[in-house]
Design a protein around this motif. Structure first.
Motif, short mmCIF file in Angstrom:
data_model
loop_
_atom_site.label_atom_id
_atom_site.label_comp_id
_atom_site.label_asym_id
_atom_site.label_seq_id
_atom_site.Cartn_x
_atom_site.Cartn_y
_atom_site.Cartn_z
N ARG A 4 0.92 -1.30 0.18
CA ARG A 4 0.09 0.05 0.04
C ARG A 4 0.64 1.19 -0.04
NH1 ARG A 4 -2.06 -3.62 3.66
NH2 ARG A 4 -4.28 -4.22 3.10
N ASN A 5 0.26 2.30 -0.65
CA ASN A 5 1.10 3.45 -0.94
C ASN A 5 2.64 3.32 -1.13
OD1 ASN A 5 1.74 6.10 -0.81
ND2 ASN A 5 0.77 6.40 1.18
N LYS A 6 2.73 2.68 -2.27
CA LYS A 6 4.57 2.36 -2.43
C LYS A 6 5.44 3.56 -2.61
CE LYS A 6 7.08 0.53 -6.56
NZ LYS A 6 6.97 -0.15 -7.90
N GLN A 7 4.86 4.96 -2.73
CA GLN A 7 5.89 5.91 -2.72
C GLN A 7 6.44 6.32 -1.29
OE1 GLN A 7 2.84 5.85 -4.10
NE2 GLN A 7 3.27 5.86 -6.50
N HIS A 8 5.93 5.83 -0.35
CA HIS A 8 6.00 6.09 0.86
C HIS A 8 6.62 4.68 1.70
CE1 HIS A 8 4.57 10.25 0.82
NE2 HIS A 8 3.32 9.68 0.37
N TRP A 9 7.16 3.97 0.79
CA TRP A 9 7.59 2.60 1.34
C TRP A 9 8.65 2.71 2.48
CZ3 TRP A 9 12.95 1.70 1.63
CH2 TRP A 9 13.85 2.71 0.64
N ASP A 46 8.30 4.48 5.02
CA ASP A 46 7.42 4.70 6.30
C ASP A 46 7.24 3.45 6.83
OD1 ASP A 46 7.67 7.47 5.93
OD2 ASP A 46 5.50 7.70 4.96
#
Length: 323
Positions: A215-220, A222
Motif C-alpha cells: 500500500r502507498n508504494k511511494q512512501h515505502w 514509512d
C-alpha cells in the motif's frame, strides 16, 4: 522465474558474442505478459514444470508439435546432457538455470553450453549455493580467508568438508594464495563477478517466496519492518547512499511468506509489485534494515537495468569495499 531466464540468456549471449557485438546487434526486452523479445524476435514463454519427461520427448518428436513451438521458448530448471542434445537435434528453443540455451531465429542458430554450471560433479564447481555463501563471506569480511577452516565453516553455516573443498577450488583458480601470514584473497573483482552471476542464477530463484502488493508504494520508507525482515535491492541501495530512487521493491525475511505479508501489512497476490525472498546468508552477518552490501550489489546488477547497474557501482565506491 523471470529473473533467471533473463540472466541465463544474457550471460550465454555475452559469452558467444562478446560485449561489443552484443551491444551492437542484440535487442533484448524485459519479459512482459509471457513474451520475451530477442534479436527483434518475440518468443512466448512456456515453463516446463516437470522437466523434459518421456511423454514430452515423444510429443516433441512429432513434426506438427515442433511446428507449433517455433515461436516458443521452453524454460527448464535443469536439463541432462541427453535432453539438451535431444532439444537441439529437434531445433527447439530452450534455456535452463545453468545457462544451457538454444535459439532459432530465422536462419540464425544461437547455442550455448555451460558445462561448469550444468555438471553434476560439484568437485570443481563454485556455482553451488554453499560455495556462493562462502564466497560472499570471504568478500564481505576483511582478512576472513586467514581464519581457521572450522571458524569459516561455523560462521557461514557450511560444513567443514564443503568449506575445505571451496577453499581448494579457490586456490586452484588463483583466488587464494598461501603466504607466511596465512591465506590471502586475490582477484576480488573477478570473484565478485562469480558471486553476482551465482546469486542471480543459483540462489535468487531458490529463495523467492512470492510477490505481494504494498500500500502507498511511494512512501515505502514509512513501513516499519519486523526484526526478522529487511529491505533488499533498490530499496536497500536507497537507504545505503540515497543514490537510487526505487521502482521495484524487495524484502528478505527469516519468517515464512504468509507471516511476513501479515506483519508487514502486505497483500499476498502473485502480481504484486514487491518480491519477498528468504534470507540465506550466514548468522555472522548482522541483521540490519537492509541485506548485506554485496547482496544488494548482486541484486542490482541482476536487474538488467542501466540505472540499477550505475547504482550498484556507486554503492561499492561509496562503501570502498572491493579493491
Amino acid at each position: 522465474m523471470t529473473e533467471y531466464i533473463t540472466t541465463s540468456i544474457k550471460d550465454s549471449l555475452y559469452e558467444i558474442f562478446g560485449p561489443t557485438e552484443l551491444t551492437k546487434f542484440l535487442t533484448f526486452s524485459k519479459i512482459e505478459d509471457g513474451i520475451i523479445e530477442i534479436f527483434d524476435t518475440p518468443f512466448s514463454i512456456l515453463k516446463m514444470q516437470k522437466g523434459l519427461t518421456k511423454t514430452e520427448r515423444s510429443r516433441f518428436e512429432e513434426t506438427a508439435v515442433r511446428d507449433t513451438l517455433k515461436g516458443t521458448l521452453l524454460v527448464f530448471d535443469t536439463l541432462s546432457p541427453s535432453n539438451i542434445s535431444f532439444l537441439r537435434r529437434n531445433k527447439l528453443n530452450f534455456v535452463d538455470k545453468s545457462g544451457n540455451m538454444n535459439l532459432n531465429i530465422g536462419k540464425l542458430n544461437v547455442s550455448a553450453n555451460n558445462p561448469d554450471l550444468n555438471s553434476k560433479e560439484s568437485g570443481n564447481n563454485l556455482m553451488t549455493e554453499k560455495s556462493l555463501m562462502l564466497i560472499l563471506f570471504l568478500l564481505s569480511h576483511e582478512d576472513s580467508a586467514r581464519m581457521p577452516i572450522r571458524e569459516i565453516a561455523r560462521r557461514c553455516g557450511v560444513s567443514t568438508g564443503n568449506t575445505q573443498r571451496v577453499l581448494n577450488i579457490l586456490k586452484k583458480e588463483k583466488f587464494i594464495f598461501e603466504t607466511d601470514n596465512g591465506r590471502c584473497l586475490k582477484q576480488k573483482e573477478e570473484l565478485l563477478e562469480i558471486w553476482v552471476k551465482g546469486f542471480n542464477m543459483i540462489i535468487k530463484p531458490k529463495i523467492k517466496l512470492g510477490n505481494a502488493a504494498i500500500r502507498n508504494k511511494q512512501h515505502w520508507q514509512d513501513f516499519i519492518l519486523p526484526e526478522y525482515a529487511c529491505w533488499g535491492g533498490e530499496a536497500a541501495a536507497n537507504l545505503a547512499d540515497n543514490y537510487l530512487i526505487p521502482e521495484k521493491l524487495s524484502i528478505f525475511t527469516n519468517s515464512d511468506y504468509r507471516t511476513t505479508c501479515i506483519e508487514c501489512g502486505l497483500i499476498p497476490i502473485p502480481s504484486g509489485d514487491i518480491t519477498i525472498y528468504r534470507c540465506f546468508w550466514g548468522k555472522d552477518f548482522s541483521q540490519n534494515s537492509t541485506t548485506p552490501l554485496l547482496v544488494i550489489y548482486a541484486e542490482l546488477m541482476g536487474m538488467g537495468d542501466s540505472r540499477c547497474t550505475d547504482a550498484a557501482k556507486h554503492l561499492l565506491r561509496h562503501e570502498n569495499r572491493i579493491d
